[in-house]
Structures are given as C-alpha cells and as structure tokens.
Write a protein that holds these residues in place. Structure first.
Motif, PDB file in Angstrom:
ATOM      1  N   GLU A  64       0.847  -1.191   0.000  1.00 11.28           N
ATOM      2  CA  GLU A  64       0.000   0.000   0.000  1.00 11.28           C
ATOM      3  C   GLU A  64       0.882   1.240   0.000  1.00 11.28           C
ATOM      4  OE1 GLU A  64      -2.541   0.241   3.400  1.00 11.28           O
ATOM      5  OE2 GLU A  64      -3.241   2.226   2.895  1.00 11.28           O
ATOM      6  N   ASP A  65       0.552   2.198  -0.841  1.00 12.42           N
ATOM      7  CA  ASP A  65       1.314   3.446  -0.886  1.00 12.42           C
ATOM      8  C   ASP A  65       1.061   4.260   0.367  1.00 12.42           C
ATOM      9  OD1 ASP A  65       0.165   3.344  -4.191  1.00 12.42           O
ATOM     10  OD2 ASP A  65       2.243   2.982  -3.605  1.00 12.42           O
ATOM     11  N   LYS A  66       2.125   4.750   1.000  1.00 18.82           N
ATOM     12  CA  LYS A  66       1.910   5.553   2.198  1.00 18.82           C
ATOM     13  C   LYS A  66       3.007   6.571   2.393  1.00 18.82           C
ATOM     14  CE  LYS A  66       4.059   2.294   5.419  1.00 18.82           C
ATOM     15  NZ  LYS A  66       3.861   1.475   6.634  1.00 18.82           N
ATOM     16  N   VAL A  67       2.641   7.625   3.102  1.00 19.34           N
ATOM     17  CA  VAL A  67       3.547   8.716   3.463  1.00 19.34           C
ATOM     18  C   VAL A  67       3.396   8.947   4.963  1.00 19.34           C
ATOM     19  CG1 VAL A  67       4.016  11.175   3.179  1.00 19.34           C
ATOM     20  CG2 VAL A  67       3.431   9.789   1.186  1.00 19.34           C
ATOM     21  N   VAL A  68       4.507   8.993   5.665  1.00 18.24           N
ATOM     22  CA  VAL A  68       4.484   9.167   7.117  1.00 18.24           C
ATOM     23  C   VAL A  68       5.283  10.411   7.480  1.00 18.24           C
ATOM     24  CG1 VAL A  68       5.089   8.164   9.344  1.00 18.24           C
ATOM     25  CG2 VAL A  68       4.253   6.692   7.495  1.00 18.24           C
ATOM     26  N   GLN A  69       4.665  11.279   8.256  1.00 17.32           N
ATOM     27  CA  GLN A  69       5.345  12.505   8.673  1.00 17.32           C
ATOM     28  C   GLN A  69       5.627  12.483  10.168  1.00 17.32           C
ATOM     29  OE1 GLN A  69       2.532  15.242   5.976  1.00 17.32           O
ATOM     30  NE2 GLN A  69       4.241  16.371   6.909  1.00 17.32           N
ATOM     31  N   SER A  70       6.729  13.101  10.541  1.00 15.50           N
ATOM     32  CA  SER A  70       7.045  13.230  11.958  1.00 15.50           C
ATOM     33  C   SER A  70       7.792  14.533  12.203  1.00 15.50           C
ATOM     34  CB  SER A  70       7.892  12.041  12.430  1.00 15.50           C
ATOM     35  OG  SER A  70       9.148  12.046  11.773  1.00 15.50           O
ATOM     36  N   PRO A  71       7.664  15.113  13.392  1.00 20.02           N
ATOM     37  CA  PRO A  71       6.721  14.694  14.430  1.00 20.02           C
ATOM     38  C   PRO A  71       5.287  15.049  14.039  1.00 20.02           C
ATOM     39  CG  PRO A  71       7.735  16.764  15.034  1.00 20.02           C
ATOM     40  CD  PRO A  71       8.388  16.341  13.757  1.00 20.02           C
ATOM     41  N   LEU A  72       4.321  14.578  14.799  1.00 21.41           N
ATOM     42  CA  LEU A  72       2.924  14.922  14.523  1.00 21.41           C
ATOM     43  C   LEU A  72       2.670  16.386  14.864  1.00 21.41           C
ATOM     44  CD1 LEU A  72       0.954  11.796  15.764  1.00 21.41           C
ATOM     45  CD2 LEU A  72       1.562  12.439  13.421  1.00 21.41           C
ATOM     46  N   SER A  73       3.327  16.859  15.924  1.00 22.41           N
ATOM     47  CA  SER A  73       3.182  18.269  16.279  1.00 22.41           C
ATOM     48  C   SER A  73       4.450  18.749  16.963  1.00 22.41           C
ATOM     49  CB  SER A  73       1.965  18.497  17.168  1.00 22.41           C
ATOM     50  OG  SER A  73       2.138  17.865  18.408  1.00 22.41           O
ATOM     51  N   LEU A  74       4.617  20.052  16.939  1.00 25.79           N
ATOM     52  CA  LEU A  74       5.866  20.647  17.408  1.00 25.79           C
ATOM     53  C   LEU A  74       5.563  22.059  17.893  1.00 25.79           C
ATOM     54  CD1 LEU A  74       8.934  20.028  17.338  1.00 25.79           C
ATOM     55  CD2 LEU A  74       8.955  20.870  15.002  1.00 25.79           C
ATOM     56  N   VAL A  75       6.094  22.404  19.064  1.00 27.63           N
ATOM     57  CA  VAL A  75       5.952  23.766  19.571  1.00 27.63           C
ATOM     58  C   VAL A  75       7.351  24.321  19.775  1.00 27.63           C
ATOM     59  CG1 VAL A  75       5.044  25.244  21.396  1.00 27.63           C
ATOM     60  CG2 VAL A  75       3.801  23.180  20.734  1.00 27.63           C
ATOM     61  N   VAL A  76       7.636  25.471  19.179  1.00 26.75           N
ATOM     62  CA  VAL A  76       8.958  26.079  19.291  1.00 26.75           C
ATOM     63  C   VAL A  76       8.786  27.563  19.600  1.00 26.75           C
ATOM     64  CG1 VAL A  76       9.966  24.432  17.672  1.00 26.75           C
ATOM     65  CG2 VAL A  76       9.138  26.634  16.816  1.00 26.75           C
ATOM     66  N   HIS A  77       9.910  28.212  19.911  1.00 30.50           N
ATOM     67  CA  HIS A  77       9.902  29.658  20.136  1.00 30.50           C
ATOM     68  C   HIS A  77      10.409  30.370  18.897  1.00 30.50           C
ATOM     69  CE1 HIS A  77       8.823  29.636  24.387  1.00 30.50           C
ATOM     70  NE2 HIS A  77       9.530  28.525  24.475  1.00 30.50           N
ATOM     71  N   GLU A  78       9.966  31.582  18.744  1.00 37.34           N
ATOM     72  CA  GLU A  78      10.437  32.390  17.609  1.00 37.34           C
ATOM     73  C   GLU A  78      11.961  32.382  17.571  1.00 37.34           C
ATOM     74  OE1 GLU A  78       8.482  36.287  18.073  1.00 37.34           O
ATOM     75  OE2 GLU A  78       7.870  36.028  15.999  1.00 37.34           O
ATOM     76  N   GLY A  79      12.501  32.247  16.373  1.00 37.08           N
ATOM     77  CA  GLY A  79      13.947  32.238  16.216  1.00 37.08           C
ATOM     78  C   GLY A  79      14.552  30.859  16.169  1.00 37.08           C
ATOM     79  N   ASP A  80      13.799  29.856  16.640  1.00 43.77           N
ATOM     80  CA  ASP A  80      14.312  28.478  16.593  1.00 43.77           C
ATOM     81  C   ASP A  80      14.360  27.982  15.155  1.00 43.77           C
ATOM     82  OD1 ASP A  80      12.720  27.189  19.655  1.00 43.77           O
ATOM     83  OD2 ASP A  80      14.467  28.497  19.325  1.00 43.77           O
ATOM     84  N   THR A  86      14.332  27.974   9.215  1.00 47.36           N
ATOM     85  CA  THR A  86      15.249  28.664  10.112  1.00 47.36           C
ATOM     86  C   THR A  86      14.613  29.962  10.618  1.00 47.36           C
ATOM     87  OG1 THR A  86      16.280  29.816   8.253  1.00 47.36           O
ATOM     88  CG2 THR A  86      17.291  27.750   8.945  1.00 47.36           C
ATOM     89  N   ALA A  87      15.100  30.426  11.772  1.00 49.48           N
ATOM     90  CA  ALA A  87      14.627  31.696  12.344  1.00 49.48           C
ATOM     91  C   ALA A  87      13.105  31.780  12.303  1.00 49.48           C
ATOM     92  CB  ALA A  87      15.254  32.872  11.601  1.00 49.48           C
ATOM     93  N   THR A  88      12.451  30.785  12.900  1.00 53.91           N
ATOM     94  CA  THR A  88      10.991  30.686  12.795  1.00 53.91           C
ATOM     95  C   THR A  88      10.293  31.939  13.315  1.00 53.91           C
ATOM     96  OG1 THR A  88      11.014  29.491  14.900  1.00 53.91           O
ATOM     97  CG2 THR A  88      10.850  28.185  12.880  1.00 53.91           C
ATOM     98  N   GLN A  89       9.145  32.224  12.708  1.00 46.68           N
ATOM     99  CA  GLN A  89       8.296  33.345  13.084  1.00 46.68           C
ATOM    100  C   GLN A  89       6.904  32.819  13.391  1.00 46.68           C
ATOM    101  OE1 GLN A  89       8.475  35.837   9.598  1.00 46.68           O
ATOM    102  NE2 GLN A  89      10.675  36.240   9.821  1.00 46.68           N
ATOM    103  N   THR A  90       6.115  33.617  14.100  1.00 50.79           N
ATOM    104  CA  THR A  90       4.754  33.159  14.453  1.00 50.79           C
ATOM    105  C   THR A  90       3.937  32.870  13.203  1.00 50.79           C
ATOM    106  OG1 THR A  90       4.031  35.456  14.667  1.00 50.79           O
ATOM    107  CG2 THR A  90       4.720  34.327  16.683  1.00 50.79           C
ATOM    108  N   LYS A 116       5.741  30.011  19.109  1.00 48.54           N
ATOM    109  CA  LYS A 116       5.347  30.932  20.181  1.00 48.54           C
ATOM    110  C   LYS A 116       6.242  32.150  20.173  1.00 48.54           C
ATOM    111  CE  LYS A 116       4.520  28.835  24.161  1.00 48.54           C
ATOM    112  NZ  LYS A 116       4.663  27.897  25.298  1.00 48.54           N
ATOM    113  N   SER A 117       5.622  33.295  20.459  1.00 51.47           N
ATOM    114  CA  SER A 117       6.406  34.539  20.487  1.00 51.47           C
ATOM    115  C   SER A 117       7.050  34.730  21.851  1.00 51.47           C
ATOM    116  CB  SER A 117       5.501  35.728  20.168  1.00 51.47           C
ATOM    117  OG  SER A 117       4.428  35.781  21.075  1.00 51.47           O
TER     118      SER A 117
END
Lengths: 115, 113
Positions: free
Chosen positions: B1-17, B77-81, B112-113
């Motif tokens: 069966e064709d499948k695509v798996v992503q990880s992580p399911l969710s992620l919380v980071v701070h601005e700039g990470d 890179t340098a994540t923003q909200t 997160k800011s």
C-alpha cells in the motif's frame, strides 16, 4: 480571481440529504482533483479528471459519491444520501498537468457537516 | 500500500528556533515529493523535489530529498509566528491513468512569540 474557487464554503446537511459541491479550477488547467480531508488528517484522493474525462475514481468511498466535469472546466462533486461519516472538508485542486509543472493548486475547500 | 508518514505529529517552538520536519514515503513508481503549508484553508504549494540531494530554498525554508532512503526533510530557520501551520508532504507517483498524490497526515507547527 486567478485561483481555484469552491462553493459553498460551508454546508450543513441533514443525514439522508443530497449535496452538490462546486469547483472552479484555474483557467487553462487540464487536471482537476477532488480530495477529502478529515479533521487532523492529510487530504485523501477521491477522483481525477483530465479535461472532461474522469480517468481515476478509485478513491470515491462509495457509490453515493459522484463527480463530473462535463465541459472540462467546472466540476461538481455530488454526494447522495449523506451520512455522518461524510463530514469532512472537500478540497478541489487543479494543475496544468504537464510533467514540468505538476504542482497542484488547491481551493479553499467546502466544509461539509452532516447532522 | 502506498503511504507517506510525517514526523513529528506536532511541534511547539519559540520564535527564532530552527525546525526540521520529516517525511518518509513508500510508493511504487515514485516521481516527486511535494511540500505544502496549510493554514486553516487551502494547502499552499512550497516545493516539489524530483532529484536526490539537491536542496531547494525559498527564503527561510529549504528542503531536500533522499531517494535512496525514501525520505525528505523541510527546514525552517529563524521561525516566526507566521510559520505556524500544518505542513503536509505528498508523494507523487504514476498510475495507469497519470499521476496521483498521496499525502501524509501533516506536522502541526506552532511558533510561540
């Protein structure tokens, strides 16, 4: 506008009702796709048109689902005798369909809620 | 069966990470890997990767494909909200009647800011 448009944006149907969802693809796009997206999931393929020809309908979950694109432009997805499990966002996407330009452009979706 | 798996399911980071999102796939007749960003409405196209080892960049976003190990990564890179969204990857493959996409479930990114 230049993008893919869908209507209605929201639809509430009572169980057993028929619904029709419309998609206007980007002008000149040969390929048109319908997807079903349940909450928290990625879009799942329903059916594919190349111009007016429905070349793949392997993703349609039951014979209550029917799609058409009679003139190779606007497409309609019809769901007969809706069930609660049909509640989802229905996304339409179009693409030029050429090998070098395969990216699919999505419409805003129709959120269907069956009560 | 064709499948695509992503990880992580969710992620919380701070601005700039800096974040790295993963996508692995198993499809026959693979053609390319696509990344989309979805913010409460239509997925918007980010990248299409066809060749292994060639990085694609767009501003703070970049992506690369490894066709031997069957995975792709999306770096921000340098994540923003404003990067907060669901990131979807999809594998494009060839079937009898043309190309199809199979999507992963997505990674929910919250900055997160």
């Amino acid at each position: 506008g230049a993008g893919v448009s869908q209507s209605p944006r929201y639809k509430v149907a009572k169980r057993g009702q028929d619904v029709a969802l419309r998609c206007d693809p980007i002008s000149g796009h040969v390929s048109l796709f319908w997807y079903q997206q349940a909450l928290g999931q990625g879009p799942e393929f329903l059916t594919y048109f190349q111009n007016e020809a429905q070349l793949d309908k392997s993703g349609l979950p039951s014979d209550r689902f029917f799609a058409e694109r009679p003139e190779g432009s606007v497409s309609t997805l019809k769901i007969q005798r809706t069930q609660q499990e049909d509640s989802a966002v229905y996304l339409c996407a179009s693409s030029l369909g050429t090998e070098s330009s395969y990216e699919q452009y999505f419409g805003p979706g129709t959120r269907l809620t069956v009560t | 069966e064709d499948k695509v798996v992503q990880s992580p399911l969710s992620l919380v980071v701070h601005e700039g990470d800096t974040v790295t999102l993963n996508c692995s796939y198993e499809v026959t007749n693979f053609r390319s890997l696509l990344w989309y960003k979805q913010e409460k409405k239509a997925p918007t196209f980010l990248f299409m990767l066809t060749s292994s080892g060639i990085e694609k960049k767009s501003g703070r976003l970049s992506s690369i494909l490894d066709k031997k190990e069957l995975f792709s990564i999306l770096n921000i890179t340098a994540t923003q909200t404003g990067d907060s969204a669901v990131y979807l990857c999809a594998a494009r493959f060839t079937r009898e009647y043309g190309n199809k996409l199979v999507f992963g479930a997505g990674t929910i990114l919250r900055v997160k800011s």
